[in-house]
Design a protein around this motif. Structure first.
Motif, short mmCIF file in Angstrom:
data_model
loop_
_atom_site.label_atom_id
_atom_site.label_comp_id
_atom_site.label_asym_id
_atom_site.label_seq_id
_atom_site.Cartn_x
_atom_site.Cartn_y
_atom_site.Cartn_z
N PHE A 47 7.37 -4.87 -4.81
CA PHE A 47 7.66 -5.68 -3.63
C PHE A 47 6.46 -6.58 -3.37
CE2 PHE A 47 5.73 -1.78 -2.12
CZ PHE A 47 4.77 -2.23 -1.25
N ASP A 48 6.68 -7.61 -2.55
CA ASP A 48 5.57 -8.50 -2.20
C ASP A 48 5.45 -8.72 -0.69
OD1 ASP A 48 7.65 -10.26 -1.59
OD2 ASP A 48 7.48 -11.31 -3.51
N GLU A 49 6.34 -8.06 0.08
CA GLU A 49 6.30 -8.21 1.53
C GLU A 49 6.91 -6.98 2.18
OE1 GLU A 49 8.05 -11.28 4.97
OE2 GLU A 49 8.37 -11.69 2.82
N VAL A 50 6.40 -6.63 3.38
CA VAL A 50 6.97 -5.48 4.11
C VAL A 50 7.26 -5.88 5.55
CG1 VAL A 50 5.81 -3.75 2.69
CG2 VAL A 50 4.69 -4.60 4.77
N GLN A 51 8.20 -5.15 6.15
CA GLN A 51 8.55 -5.35 7.56
C GLN A 51 8.67 -3.98 8.21
OE1 GLN A 51 12.34 -7.22 8.22
NE2 GLN A 51 12.28 -6.89 10.43
N LEU A 52 7.86 -3.73 9.24
CA LEU A 52 7.90 -2.46 9.95
C LEU A 52 9.16 -2.40 10.81
CD1 LEU A 52 6.57 0.20 10.86
CD2 LEU A 52 5.36 -1.10 12.62
N ILE A 53 9.95 -1.33 10.65
CA ILE A 53 11.19 -1.23 11.41
C ILE A 53 11.18 -0.03 12.37
CG2 ILE A 53 12.61 -2.46 9.74
CD1 ILE A 53 13.60 0.21 8.70
N SER A 54 10.35 0.97 12.14
CA SER A 54 10.28 2.08 13.08
C SER A 54 9.01 2.90 12.83
CB SER A 54 11.51 2.99 12.97
OG SER A 54 11.51 3.70 11.75
N HIS A 55 8.64 3.66 13.85
CA HIS A 55 7.51 4.56 13.69
C HIS A 55 7.70 5.77 14.59
CE1 HIS A 55 6.18 2.63 17.45
NE2 HIS A 55 5.42 3.71 17.63
N ALA A 56 7.03 6.84 14.27
CA ALA A 56 7.04 8.06 15.08
C ALA A 56 5.61 8.52 15.23
CB ALA A 56 7.90 9.14 14.43
N SER A 60 -2.25 11.97 17.12
CA SER A 60 -2.92 10.85 16.47
C SER A 60 -2.31 10.52 15.11
CB SER A 60 -4.41 11.16 16.29
OG SER A 60 -4.60 12.32 15.49
N MET A 61 -1.30 11.29 14.68
CA MET A 61 -0.64 11.05 13.39
C MET A 61 0.59 10.17 13.61
SD MET A 61 -2.59 12.60 11.30
CE MET A 61 -1.57 12.32 9.84
N PHE A 62 0.76 9.20 12.72
CA PHE A 62 1.87 8.26 12.81
C PHE A 62 2.60 8.20 11.48
CE2 PHE A 62 -0.95 7.08 16.14
CZ PHE A 62 -0.20 6.46 17.12
N SER A 63 3.93 8.17 11.57
CA SER A 63 4.78 7.95 10.40
C SER A 63 5.47 6.60 10.57
CB SER A 63 5.82 9.05 10.26
OG SER A 63 5.21 10.30 10.03
N PHE A 64 5.50 5.82 9.49
CA PHE A 64 6.07 4.48 9.54
C PHE A 64 7.18 4.33 8.50
CE2 PHE A 64 1.67 4.13 10.90
CZ PHE A 64 1.77 3.39 12.06
N LEU A 65 8.18 3.55 8.89
CA LEU A 65 9.24 3.19 7.96
C LEU A 65 9.27 1.66 7.85
CD1 LEU A 65 11.67 3.98 6.18
CD2 LEU A 65 13.11 3.80 8.22
N PHE A 66 9.14 1.18 6.61
CA PHE A 66 9.12 -0.26 6.35
C PHE A 66 10.32 -0.65 5.50
CE2 PHE A 66 4.67 0.80 6.94
CZ PHE A 66 4.17 -0.25 7.68
#
Length: 213
Positions: A47-56, A60-66
């Motif tokens: 891939f060459d680009e990402v878009q953050l769509i959600s996080h939890a 202090s810990m974060f999970s991200f979905l791109f």
């Protein structure tokens, strides 16, 4: 050549995702936030680009979905995890403080902690804590939580006070003994020292008790 390409893509993917998380962190927590740890958990092949769509968030810990894109075409989802931190000095208990104890200067110390990992209303100034009464046990090294601090009562149980009893337009004063702790502006039960009669009144700023006749 394939190994070199895979390694180059790995570095590129990490950089793109890291920058996206860094942007999220600064927009939500300000310029002093730090990325302590960072890991891509799953990723498309290229891939060459990402878009953050959600996080939890879990402390202090974060999970991200791109969403990921290659040449602006969607090509899959990417999951990442990181720990964010804002390090600052807060007041910690320098010894175990039991519920009901009053904090003194020797009972607190400054320590650097990650504010994003705290679930307390932390304190940074001694005047926020010194002289206050603990309403829970604070273990040594534990951040002081302002939600469990109360100022000492203005009147203690057993303290001698002057009561003003209103009879018509006349005030009669008498000596009474407080039956419980109380704060200015609260109702307080007192016992007349001479007669032993229990009466209730309102505690005034001058620590007199005004009783309606």
């Amino acid at each position: 050549m394939l190994i070199l390409f895979s390694f180059s893509f790995f570095l590129f993917a990490n950089e793109v995702v890291f920058e996206a998380i860094e942007k999220f962190a600064r927009e939500n927590f300000g310029p002093n936030v730090t990325i302590v740890s960072f890991e891509i958990r799953s990723t498309p092949s290229s891939f060459d680009e990402v878009q953050l769509i959600s996080h939890a968030r879990f402390g202090s810990m974060f999970s991200f979905l791109f969403k990921t894109f290659r040449e602006r075409t969607f090509c899959g989802y990417l999951r990442a995890q990181c720990e964010l931190a804002i390090f600052s000095n807060v007041l910690l208990a320098s010894r175990t403080i039991r519920s009901g104890e009053t904090f003194s200067e020797k009972d607190v110390t400054l320590g650097k902690v990650n504010l994003l990992s705290l679930k307390v209303e932390y304190c940074t100034k001694q005047e926020e804590v010194i002289g206050k009464i603990a309403r829970k046990m604070f273990r040594q090294g534990e951040p002081i939580d302002a939600r469990y601090l109360v100022k000492p009562p203005d009147v203690r149980a057993g303290q001698l006070l002057t009561a003003k009893v209103q009879i018509g337009s006349v005030f009669v004063t008498t000596q009474v003994r407080a039956m419980h702790d109380a704060y200015i502006g609260e109702k307080i039960s007192v016992r007349n020292v001479s007669s032993g009669v229990m009466i209730n009144g309102l505690l005034q700023e001058d620590l007199t008790v005004v009783v309606g006749g």
